[in-house]
Design an enzyme around this catalytic site. Structure first.
Site, PDB file in Angstrom:
ATOM      1  N   LYS A 112       0.994  -1.028  -0.021  1.00 51.09           N
ATOM      2  CA  LYS A 112      -0.163  -0.302   0.030  1.00 51.09           C
ATOM      3  C   LYS A 112       0.945   0.998  -0.258  1.00 51.09           C
ATOM      4  CE  LYS A 112      -3.601  -2.577   0.757  1.00 51.09           C
ATOM      5  NZ  LYS A 112      -4.797  -2.951  -0.785  1.00 51.09           N
TER       6      LYS A 112
HETATM    7  C1  LIG Z   1      -1.060  -8.218   2.473  1.00 48.17           C
HETATM    8  C2  LIG Z   1      -1.841  -7.723   1.504  1.00 48.17           C
HETATM    9  N1  LIG Z   1      -2.157  -8.521   0.196  1.00 48.17           N
HETATM   10  C3  LIG Z   1      -3.198  -8.592  -1.068  1.00 48.17           C
HETATM   11  C4  LIG Z   1      -4.022  -7.853  -0.350  1.00 48.17           C
HETATM   12  C5  LIG Z   1      -5.544  -7.731  -1.764  1.00 48.17           C
HETATM   13  O1  LIG Z   1      -4.802  -6.412  -2.024  1.00 48.17           O
HETATM   14  P1  LIG Z   1      -5.965  -6.335  -3.084  1.00 48.17           P
HETATM   15  O2  LIG Z   1      -7.111  -5.938  -2.752  1.00 48.17           O
HETATM   16  O3  LIG Z   1      -5.672  -4.546  -3.863  1.00 48.17           O
HETATM   17  O4  LIG Z   1      -6.653  -7.093  -4.068  1.00 48.17           O
HETATM   18  C6  LIG Z   1      -4.226  -6.867   0.708  1.00 48.17           C
HETATM   19  C7  LIG Z   1      -5.252  -5.987   0.450  1.00 48.17           C
HETATM   20  O5  LIG Z   1      -5.525  -5.086   0.021  1.00 48.17           O
HETATM   21  C8  LIG Z   1      -2.855  -6.816   1.056  1.00 48.17           C
HETATM   22  O6  LIG Z   1      -3.015  -6.257   2.328  1.00 48.17           O
HETATM   23  N1  LIG Z   2      -6.398  -5.086   1.749  1.00 43.45           N
HETATM   24  C1  LIG Z   2      -6.303  -4.180   2.019  1.00 43.45           C
HETATM   25  C2  LIG Z   2      -8.326  -4.110   1.406  1.00 43.45           C
HETATM   26  C3  LIG Z   2      -8.329  -2.299   1.374  1.00 43.45           C
HETATM   27  O1  LIG Z   2      -8.398  -2.308   0.444  1.00 43.45           O
HETATM   28  P1  LIG Z   2      -8.131  -1.229  -0.762  1.00 43.45           P
HETATM   29  O2  LIG Z   2      -6.632  -1.669  -1.501  1.00 43.45           O
HETATM   30  O3  LIG Z   2      -9.457  -0.806  -1.742  1.00 43.45           O
HETATM   31  O4  LIG Z   2      -7.361  -0.258  -0.392  1.00 43.45           O
HETATM   32  C4  LIG Z   2      -6.622  -3.694   4.089  1.00 43.45           C
HETATM   33  O5  LIG Z   2      -5.578  -4.189   3.984  1.00 43.45           O
HETATM   34  O6  LIG Z   2      -6.954  -2.849   3.930  1.00 43.45           O
END
Ligand SMILES: Cc1ncc(COP(=O)(O)O)c(C=O)c1O
Ligand SMILES: N[C@@H](CCOP(=O)(O)O)C(=O)O
Length: 463
Positions: A112
């Protein structure tokens, strides 16, 4: 570049407006009106360039003249200055043809940061120029929340409220959100799961009195800028393995579908990606959709990869929009049905298009732990449980001469209990977080109810 809503009923916006707006006012998600492309020569030219230079070239067609070129380069430089690895998102070889893209070298140890550090800078520049302030509300299953707080803490023009599901994030993730001391960031422990938090967030955007009253903005992947910033590392990693002269495939641990959608965007832009593999944990709505064409919610079951404990994958709407030839009315009908009835069925044409681009696989809890253990033994890598889901599903795919890149989405130290149970190693937090367990926590427990959360937010806004 103009941005349009997936539901076809909201005004077209510029990049800056879409970034500051979040959810479209018709309940849809903003997407670019067209997919810009890069030529093979342009992509080949990325070889040897810095992460920031490639980011500039990949993002420029989408952001247009929102920022001057020098200003945008300075924003990129500031955004990635806090990353602990010179390559920002390095690639590590796991075996002959399988690579791990490490996305956890930012300040909060998850992928993120790659987008959030950048949009923190972009928000600051845009709000300063406009003389505006906003209230950012976010929903998190653990990682988005801390990344958002880190990127926006201390900024005058922004208050941040993060809703996380009470008792369903790791202790490190919780403390990352409850220990910042800056008074413009607030952690809200919501009774419910991540889907509850995200539904509350979307309801807040659809409550125009509240939305306009608090000047609501969003930094979840609802926000197009979040997805865009994640497109960049598909280019940097593919080019380092020989693209555009050689195709690559990606396996992506998936929950809200933002990260893998960024891979889809890279492909639409001309990056030669063979397969995009969706890796899910036991919360497998997307894997089931690929298999049957039916997109059907079940309850969320807590797992050792809690950030992926999601059943309503927000960005799937952006993909379905393309699968239905960008017919906003059809998308509104499908996603209203998902909200009201918990399910919709894709047309056969849409399923065929989906399967033409994507594969999928599911990893059980036992397999996640076993993969953490075998990866350590065979490659020396300590994986976080989410990355382990990715590695397992990548290994389930048919053997191919095309290199496979699995996204390592978080640092193992965010999930020490699960990692220690699986492989006996206790992953240490980096120095800047070494005292995390000694810091005081500040959090508001709140019912999973729109009125209750809105009251907490209204009361917490600085003015
Ligand atoms: C560590 C981790 N891996 C994978 C994901 C999944 O990614 P996305 O939500 O973009 O599919 C998330 C949450 O978004 C996450 O925090
Ligand atoms: N796994 C995510 C969930 C939110 O996903 P986002 O990419 O829409 O912000 C988290 O860690 O919060």
């Amino acid at each position: 570049m103009k941005y349009i809503s997936t539901r076809g009923q909201a005004p077209e916006l510029s990049f800056e407006e879409a970034m500051l707006t979040g959810l479209a006012r018709d309940g849809g998600l903003y997407v670019p009106s067209t997919w810009p492309t890069l030529s093979a020569d342009e992509i080949a030219g990325f070889a040897g360039q810095s992460y920031e230079e490639i980011a500039f070239a990949v993002m420029k067609p989408f952001i247009g003249d929102t920022f001057g070129d020098d200003e945008f380069r300075a924003i990129l430089k500031r955004a990635y200055a806090s990353f602990a690895h010179a390559a920002k998102c390095p690639l590590v070889q796991l075996d002959d043809n399988h690579y791990l893209l490490e996305l956890f070298h930012g300040p909060t140890l998850a992928f993120k940061d790659v987008a959030m550090q950048l949009i923190g800078q972009m928000f600051e520049a845009a709000l300063k120029r406009r003389g505006e302030r906003v209230t950012i509300v976010g929903a998190t299953s653990g990682d988005t929340g801390s990344a958002a707080m880190e990127a926006f803490k201390g900024l005058d023009a922004v208050d941040v409220f993060i809703m996380y599901p009470h008792g369903r994030v790791s202790e490190v993730q919780r403390r990352q959100m409850t220990t910042p001391t800056e008074d413009n960031v607030h952690a809200l422990a919501v009774d419910g799961d991540f889907d509850t938090c995200q539904a509350l967030l979307k309801e807040m955007f659809n409550d125009f009195e509240f939305r306009d009253g608090v000047k609501l903005a969003g930094v979840n992947s609802i926000n197009w800028a979040r997805v865009l910033a994640q497109v960049v590392y598909y280019f940097t990693s593919a080019v380092s393995l020989g693209a555009p002269h050689r195709a690559v495939s990606f396996t992506v641990p998936t929950g809200n579908f933002g990260d893998i959608f960024a891979g889809y965007v890279a492909k639409r832009m001309g990056l030669p990606i063979d397969r995009l593999v969706i890796a899910t944990n036991q919360n497998d709505i997307l894997h089931r959709t690929l298999q049957s064409g039916e997109h059907a919610k079940t309850g969320v079951t807590p797992s050792i990869s809690p950030s992926m404990d999601i059943q309503v994958s927000s960005n799937f709407e952006r993909l379905v929009f393309d699968l239905y030839d960008r017919e906003g009315a059809a998308i509104a009908q499908l996603f209203d049905a998902l909200k009201d009835d918990g399910t919709f069925t894709l047309s056969q044409g849409a399923v065929d298009l989906l399967r033409a681009e994507f594969d999928s696989g599911k990893c059980t809890e036992t397999e996640t732990s076993a993969t953490i253990k075998s990866a350590l033994t065979q490659t020396g890598e300590v994986l976080c449980p989410h990355s382990a889901v990715g590695v397992k599903v990548a290994n389930q795919q048919p053997k191919s001469a095309t290199p496979m890149i699995t996204l390592a989405t978080a640092h193992p130290a965010k999930f020490p209990a699960a990692v220690k149970d699986a492989c006996g190693v206790h992953p240490e937090l980096p120095a800047h977080m070494a005292d995390l367990f000694d810091r005081d926590e500040r959090v508001t427990r709140v019912a999973g109810d729109l009125g209750a959360v809105q009251s907490v937010i209204r009361a917490g806004i600085k003015s």
